[in-house]
Design an enzyme around this catalytic site. Structure first.
Site, short mmCIF file in Angstrom:
data_model
loop_
_atom_site.label_atom_id
_atom_site.label_comp_id
_atom_site.label_asym_id
_atom_site.label_seq_id
_atom_site.Cartn_x
_atom_site.Cartn_y
_atom_site.Cartn_z
N GLU A 166 15.48 -5.44 -8.14
CA GLU A 166 14.23 -4.74 -8.53
C GLU A 166 14.08 -3.34 -8.22
O GLU A 166 13.00 -2.93 -7.49
CB GLU A 166 13.07 -5.58 -8.18
CG GLU A 166 13.06 -7.06 -8.79
CD GLU A 166 11.74 -7.73 -8.46
OE1 GLU A 166 11.00 -7.46 -7.80
OE2 GLU A 166 11.68 -8.86 -9.25
N GLU A 366 15.59 -14.27 -11.17
CA GLU A 366 14.42 -14.73 -10.71
C GLU A 366 13.55 -15.26 -11.84
O GLU A 366 13.29 -14.50 -12.89
CB GLU A 366 13.74 -13.75 -9.82
CG GLU A 366 14.45 -13.60 -8.51
CD GLU A 366 13.75 -12.68 -7.47
OE1 GLU A 366 12.41 -12.51 -7.55
OE2 GLU A 366 14.43 -11.81 -6.84
#
Ligand code: BGP
Length: 462
Positions: A166, A366
């Site tokens: 991320e 995720e």
């Protein structure tokens, strides 16, 4: 569009689950580990759960891996804590730290669980942070040196590597993760991370014949609030700034032209040094990994000083940006207990868009539901999590039938762990860890209802 028959998930599909080092391991200073920025952040706040013990996976990994195996996991995505293997971020190697990951990887392979290794998940070594962190170009060299160590020591057994978790969240919402940078600095840091990532991908390909490596940003779809062309442009702008920039850099090694124009217009463009352009173009990922939780909805900026808002508890951290977009409410979506939107169809939309743009196989690193699970009579009935995951897997199967190439699904999280900024009470795992925010109890592992559901699901789909 509907199908009479859905495509089946391939037999070798990597059904898995995810964690990250600082959220699950504990052992924050065990056996020579150096502090990371997360440890420093924890030390500044004694009112939130710190990461010192987390789920104590560092000491209990054998029991945990056995439980993963019994659940039938085909893959396990974890991260290496950089400061566990190189305590100062650069220089001396901590062999005890290497030993921990060697043992973990061997244990996974013993049960035929494919290790998926993230190089860097929000936990920069504090020693590097003190020397300027990602503002300092030396951190690029440190990352490459660290990557080399990981590839050399673990690459004989690990076939899948993720570079940076991320990066877009770190750049856009760094403050939530403990960084205190100006916007200008954030984009310079992003530039350095892009260089570090490109060099690391290149090195991986040079050193390891069979390994595959890819980026792992948080990618979503951004909807316009209405069909007004201004709202559509706003959604497009935000999609480019929030998402495509990060995948374009990994794939094309070039700044997305729209984002570059935006950065220059605001004086935010990063400084390039000689050779940077070649470095960025010098590597290509083998696949794309995305973290997906929910979509966002935006409308056109009003540009009157009211675009920037803060909606407490909203996962989208929708601040808005003058001249770019304004946060809007999507009345069609439900929310979790923590106000995160639930949008399984948006998952399919996102997968299709990523596939259309890059035509690389996709891993989902995720996706999941955070909730304050309760242990009642020794059991956790998390039917809501089963419902959430079922809806997302159904949409993933539709995307697969649409022609999107997907090879791994690793929901967050394999077991309960510390949330990035909302403590231990916000749980995501298939396995309940019996501890409270501050009372560690015995940290007993208790499979939840979703654990048995996933086991059954994997069993009938592989
Ligand atoms: C992602 C992070 C994970 C994880 C997850 C859930 O953004 O990569 O580390 O924490 O979100 O978020 P949170 O813990 O804030 O609920």
């Amino acid at each position: 569009m509907f199908y009479k028959q859905l495509k089946k998930f391939p037999k070798n599909f990597l059904w898995g689950a995810s964690t990250s080092a600082f959220q699950v391991e504990g052992g924050w200073d065990a056996d020579g580990k150096g502090p990371s920025v997360q440890d420093a952040l924890g030390a500044r706040h004694d009112d939130i759960t710190d990461f010192k013990v987390a789920s104590d996976h560092y000491h209990r990994y054998q029991e945990d891996v056995r439980l993963f195996a019994e659940m039938g996991l085909k893959s396990y995505r974890f991260s290496v804590a950089w400061s566990r293997v190189i305590p100062d971020g650069q220089g001396g190697v901590n062999e005890k730290g290497i030993e921990f990951y060697n043992n973990l990887i061997d244990e996974l392979l013993r049960y035929n669980i494919e290790p998926i290794l993230t190089l860097y998940h929000f936990d920069l070594p504090q020693a590097l942070e003190e020397r300027g962190g990602w503002n300092n170009r030396e951190t690029i060299d440190a990352f490459v040196e660290y990557s080399r160590l990981v590839f050399e020591r673990f690459g004989d057994r690990v076939k899948y590597f993720l570079t940076i978790n991320e990066q877009n969240v770190m750049v856009l919402h760094g403050n939530a993760l403990g960084a205190q940078s100006t916007k200008k600095e954030s984009y310079q840091q992003a530039h350095h991370m892009f260089l570090a990532q490109a060099l690391s991908m290149k090195l991986c390909h040079e050193l390891l014949d069979d390994a595959k490596i890819g980026p792992a940003p948080n990618i979503i779809s951004v909807y316009p609030e209405t069909c007004s062309p201004e709202d559509v442009i706003a959604a497009d702008n935000w999609m480019a700034i929030r998402c495509w920039l990060y995948l374009d850099m990994a794939y094309h090694g070039e700044y997305n032209s729209l984002v570059w124009a935006y950065l220059c217009d605001r004086g935010l463009e990063p400084e390039f040094q000689e050779g940077d352009a070649e470095i960025l173009k010098g590597a290509k990922p083998d696949f794309i990994s995305i973290n997906y939780y929910a979509t966002m909805t935006v409308s056109a900026s009003r540009n009157d000083g009211t675009d920037v808002t803060h909606r407490e508890g909203d996962q989208q951290i929708m601040y808005g940006e003058e001249g770019v977009y304004r946060a809007a409410v999507n009345p069609h979506l439900g929310k979790t207990q923590y106000s995160w939107l639930i949008d399984p169809v948006g998952f399919r939309t996102t997968l299709r868009a990523v596939w259309d743009k890059y035509r690389l196989p996709i891993m989902i690193s995720e996706n999941g539901l955070g909730q304050g699970d309760e242990l009642v009579d020794g059991q956790v009935d998390d039917q809501y999590r089963i419902d959430y995951l079922t809806m997302h897997i159904e949409q993933m199967q539709l995307a697969l039938t649409d022609g999107v190439e997907i090879f791994a699904y690793c929901p967050w999280a394999a077991m309960d762990l510390v949330s990035t900024h909302q403590g231990y009470g916000k749980r995501y795992g298939f396995i309940y860890i019996d501890r409270d925010e501050f009372d560690l109890k015995e940290l007993k592992r208790i499979p939840k209802k979703s654990y048995f559901w996933y086991k059954e699901f994997i069993n009938s789909n592989s």
